[in-house]
Every structure is written in C-alpha cells, then in structure tokens.
Design a protein around this motif. Structure first.
Motif, mmCIF file in Angstrom:
data_model
loop_
_atom_site.group_PDB
_atom_site.id
_atom_site.type_symbol
_atom_site.label_atom_id
_atom_site.label_comp_id
_atom_site.label_asym_id
_atom_site.label_seq_id
_atom_site.Cartn_x
_atom_site.Cartn_y
_atom_site.Cartn_z
ATOM 1 N N TYR A 209 19.195 3.464 1.697
ATOM 2 C CA TYR A 209 20.903 3.926 0.929
ATOM 3 C C TYR A 209 21.894 4.055 2.116
ATOM 4 O O TYR A 209 21.709 4.422 3.511
ATOM 5 N N ASP A 210 23.012 4.069 1.129
ATOM 6 C CA ASP A 210 24.526 4.001 1.445
ATOM 7 C C ASP A 210 24.772 3.088 3.386
ATOM 8 O O ASP A 210 25.325 3.938 4.123
ATOM 9 N N GLY A 211 24.027 1.999 3.613
ATOM 10 C CA GLY A 211 23.947 1.632 5.051
ATOM 11 C C GLY A 211 23.111 2.279 5.865
ATOM 12 O O GLY A 211 22.774 1.504 6.934
ATOM 13 N N LYS A 212 22.390 3.280 5.827
ATOM 14 C CA LYS A 212 20.494 3.460 6.061
ATOM 15 C C LYS A 212 19.619 3.170 5.920
ATOM 16 O O LYS A 212 19.326 3.024 4.766
ATOM 17 N N GLU A 213 18.762 2.973 6.590
ATOM 18 C CA GLU A 213 17.569 2.246 6.654
ATOM 19 C C GLU A 213 16.019 3.711 6.668
ATOM 20 O O GLU A 213 16.388 4.043 8.113
ATOM 21 N N PHE A 214 15.329 3.679 5.964
ATOM 22 C CA PHE A 214 14.395 4.350 5.703
ATOM 23 C C PHE A 214 13.427 3.477 6.429
ATOM 24 O O PHE A 214 12.892 2.610 5.293
ATOM 25 N N GLU A 215 12.234 3.761 6.873
ATOM 26 C CA GLU A 215 11.063 3.042 7.004
ATOM 27 C C GLU A 215 9.846 3.849 6.005
ATOM 28 O O GLU A 215 9.634 5.450 7.524
ATOM 29 N N ILE A 216 9.248 4.597 5.413
ATOM 30 C CA ILE A 216 8.753 4.993 4.948
ATOM 31 C C ILE A 216 6.713 4.819 5.274
ATOM 32 O O ILE A 216 6.604 3.357 4.747
ATOM 33 N N ASP A 217 5.916 5.307 6.160
ATOM 34 C CA ASP A 217 4.438 4.895 6.481
ATOM 35 C C ASP A 217 3.904 2.988 6.894
ATOM 36 O O ASP A 217 3.609 2.594 6.332
ATOM 37 N N PRO A 218 4.784 2.401 7.919
ATOM 38 C CA PRO A 218 5.361 1.560 7.815
ATOM 39 C C PRO A 218 3.981 0.878 8.119
ATOM 40 O O PRO A 218 3.612 1.481 9.696
ATOM 41 N N GLU B 167 -2.231 11.073 9.805
ATOM 42 C CA GLU B 167 -2.481 9.760 11.211
ATOM 43 C C GLU B 167 -2.978 8.724 11.104
ATOM 44 O O GLU B 167 -3.647 7.668 11.380
ATOM 45 N N HIS B 168 -3.607 8.651 9.460
ATOM 46 C CA HIS B 168 -4.823 7.476 9.361
ATOM 47 C C HIS B 168 -4.075 5.758 9.560
ATOM 48 O O HIS B 168 -2.725 5.699 9.390
ATOM 49 N N GLY B 169 -4.774 4.973 10.107
ATOM 50 C CA GLY B 169 -4.326 3.535 9.965
ATOM 51 C C GLY B 169 -3.702 2.946 8.778
ATOM 52 O O GLY B 169 -2.963 2.110 9.279
ATOM 53 N N ASP B 170 -3.403 3.227 7.434
ATOM 54 C CA ASP B 170 -3.305 2.481 6.616
ATOM 55 C C ASP B 170 -1.641 3.381 6.365
ATOM 56 O O ASP B 170 -0.781 3.190 5.338
ATOM 57 N N HIS B 171 -1.675 4.179 7.357
ATOM 58 C CA HIS B 171 -0.019 5.492 7.013
ATOM 59 C C HIS B 171 0.846 5.521 8.346
ATOM 60 O O HIS B 171 1.971 5.188 8.592
ATOM 61 N N HIS C 73 0.715 -1.206 -0.123
ATOM 62 C CA HIS C 73 -0.359 0.101 0.130
ATOM 63 C C HIS C 73 0.966 1.338 -0.175
ATOM 64 O O HIS C 73 1.159 1.633 -0.615
ATOM 65 N N ALA C 74 0.747 2.010 1.355
ATOM 66 C CA ALA C 74 1.692 3.197 1.201
ATOM 67 C C ALA C 74 3.114 2.764 2.060
ATOM 68 O O ALA C 74 3.873 4.253 2.259
ATOM 69 N N SER C 75 3.675 1.325 2.197
ATOM 70 C CA SER C 75 4.383 1.597 3.226
ATOM 71 C C SER C 75 6.194 0.292 2.211
ATOM 72 O O SER C 75 5.729 -0.132 1.325
ATOM 73 N N ILE C 76 6.569 1.656 2.281
ATOM 74 C CA ILE C 76 7.605 1.780 1.433
ATOM 75 C C ILE C 76 9.401 1.469 2.334
ATOM 76 O O ILE C 76 9.421 2.053 3.483
ATOM 77 N N ARG C 77 9.777 0.757 2.370
ATOM 78 C CA ARG C 77 11.658 0.119 2.844
ATOM 79 C C ARG C 77 12.690 1.140 1.850
ATOM 80 O O ARG C 77 12.391 0.609 0.689
ATOM 81 N N MET C 78 13.100 1.725 2.703
ATOM 82 C CA MET C 78 14.416 2.658 1.225
ATOM 83 C C MET C 78 15.597 2.361 1.889
ATOM 84 O O MET C 78 15.764 1.968 3.211
#
Length: 257
Positions: free
Chosen positions: A62-71, A96-100, A55-60
């Motif tokens: 980069y250069d040894g760093k972990e980003f989680e977007i709307d997990p 704040e919606h539950g899918d984000h 859905h809107a959950s993205i793992r990114m």
C-alpha cells in the motif's frame, strides 16, 4: 474500434475497486514463484494489493509500504523465498504457533525501520516488538490504523488451541479501506462488533479454527464485501461461494491452503 474497446476494457480493469491480477515473483535462483494478487482501491484511489503466499501468510502493498502478515518460510512442501521480496515496513503476527510465527522469516524481512507488531506472547518470545492486546488501537501512519481484536476457540475440547485473550486478529484500516485478518478463531460473539469491512481473511480448518458452517455464519455476521477463506489446509472450501451468493459477500478462493 477494436483498439478502442481494448483500451476501454484495460482502463476499467485497472480502475476497478475490486480487481484481480496475477504476477510472478522471481527468486534469486531464477525460478518463478507465482502468487495470486488481488488489487483494491482506497477511498482516495490508492491501490492495496494482497499476495496470497501460503496458509496464513499474506503480503500486502500500500502506497509504497510493505506489510507482511504472519510470514512463514516453509509449510509442508511449500517454501516462500522472502529474500526475493522487499524488506517489510510492518510485520504483523497474530500468535506464536509455527504456521504464524517464524523467527527466520521475520529476520529475513526486517530492515532498518521495520516495525514488528504482535501479541504479548510473541513479543516476549522474540524479545522485541510492539505488543498489542485485544482492544488496543495504534495509528502507525496518518492514514493507517491497526486494531487488535479477539481470536479464540469456543468449542468444547478446542479451547486449548487458542485460549481467549491470548491471540490477536487485526483490523487494518488504510485510507478508509478496512481489512479484517481474523487470525485463528471460531465464530466468536465479538465478531458482531466488527463493522464496515471491505476485505476479510477468515480461517477454515477444523478442529483448530472454523468449520465451513462456522465460516459461513461468521461471514454473515461480519458482512465483508470480499471474503478470502484462508488457513484452510485440506478443508474443502469450494462450496462457500455458493452459500454466500445471496448475502452480498463476494468469496474469492486463493491458494491459502
């Protein structure tokens, strides 16, 4: 000669600026969660990888760093096992919606030094985090900048879903690679100021975000090099690549239902 050609093709695949690969994340129970992973190169040759979770959950990465977007841990019949993933260095939440916004996922992904970046409402709800308002810019590392941009509804009868000024989209710039995560939005006028985007994630599920027609219009305004329709639920996005094939926008459909 065959071995030489194989090596050459492998090299070209690894160094492509807009390459794709598939990997498997194995959770603690031993079952495999397979996510599509797209790899991009930054201006200095570093790799950015996007894992299409749900859905809107993205793992990114980069250069040894972990980003989680709307997990989010669970959406419908799909569950993401964040315990099988590394702790996040940065967690970004659009609204704040539950899918984000999922406190459990944030807790699981948080370790010592994890930085949470949200809109004001989510920071208030969870009790911590760096709150960003539309227009704010923060430099989180020497080569990483995050800009909060507007995300809201404009169609009559939809404004209550995402009112103007409350929620964020984000432009994440890593070593010159510009990534636009639009959040829940329609094709708003502010998109005309968003320039030089390499990778864009733009939503498409009516009535909460954009129709397919609005998404095509928004893509023509932002002009990303690569577009991932996301947050699309049961909306049929299969026709979008053909509609944008003459606009210089490569469309990649991944499992962001």
């Amino acid at each position: 000669m065959r071995n030489l050609m194989t090596c050459l093709l492998t090299f070209l695949g690894l160094t492509s600026a807009f390459g794709q690969q598939r990997i498997e994340n194995v959770n603690k129970s031993g079952s495999a969660n397979t996510y599509e992973v797209d790899a991009f190169q930054t201006k200095s040759g570093k790799t950015v990888r996007f894992h299409a979770l749900v859905h809107a959950s993205i793992r990114m990465e980069y250069d040894g760093k972990e980003f989680e977007i709307d997990p989010v841990t669970k959406l419908g019949n799909r569950t993401i096992d964040y315990t099988a993933m590394p702790k996040a260095d940065y967690i970004l939440v659009t609204h704040e919606h539950g899918d984000h916004f999922d406190r459990a996922a944030i807790k699981t992904l948080s370790g010592e030094g994890t930085k949470l970046i949200t809109n004001k409402r989510c920071a208030e709800m969870i009790g911590y985090g760096q709150a960003m308002a539309n227009g704010d810019v923060t430099k989180i590392a020497k080569d990483i900048t995050i800009e909060a941009v507007p995300a809201y509804n404009t169609t009559e009868g939809r404004q209550q879903f995402h009112p103007k000024g409350r929620d964020n989209g984000y432009i994440i710039t890593v070593d010159g690679l510009r990534i636009y995560v639009a959040g829940d939005t329609e094709d708003i006028p502010e998109m005309s100021a968003i320039k030089d985007i390499d990778v864009a994630f733009m939503p498409c599920n009516q009535p909460y975000t954009m129709t397919t027609e609005q998404l095509v219009k928004a893509a023509r305004i932002v002009k990303p090099k690569v577009l991932f329709p996301y947050h699309y639920g049961k909306t049929d996005v299969s026709g979008i690549p053909a509609q944008l094939q003459n606009d210089g926008v490569e469309v990649r459909i991944r499992h962001y239902e």
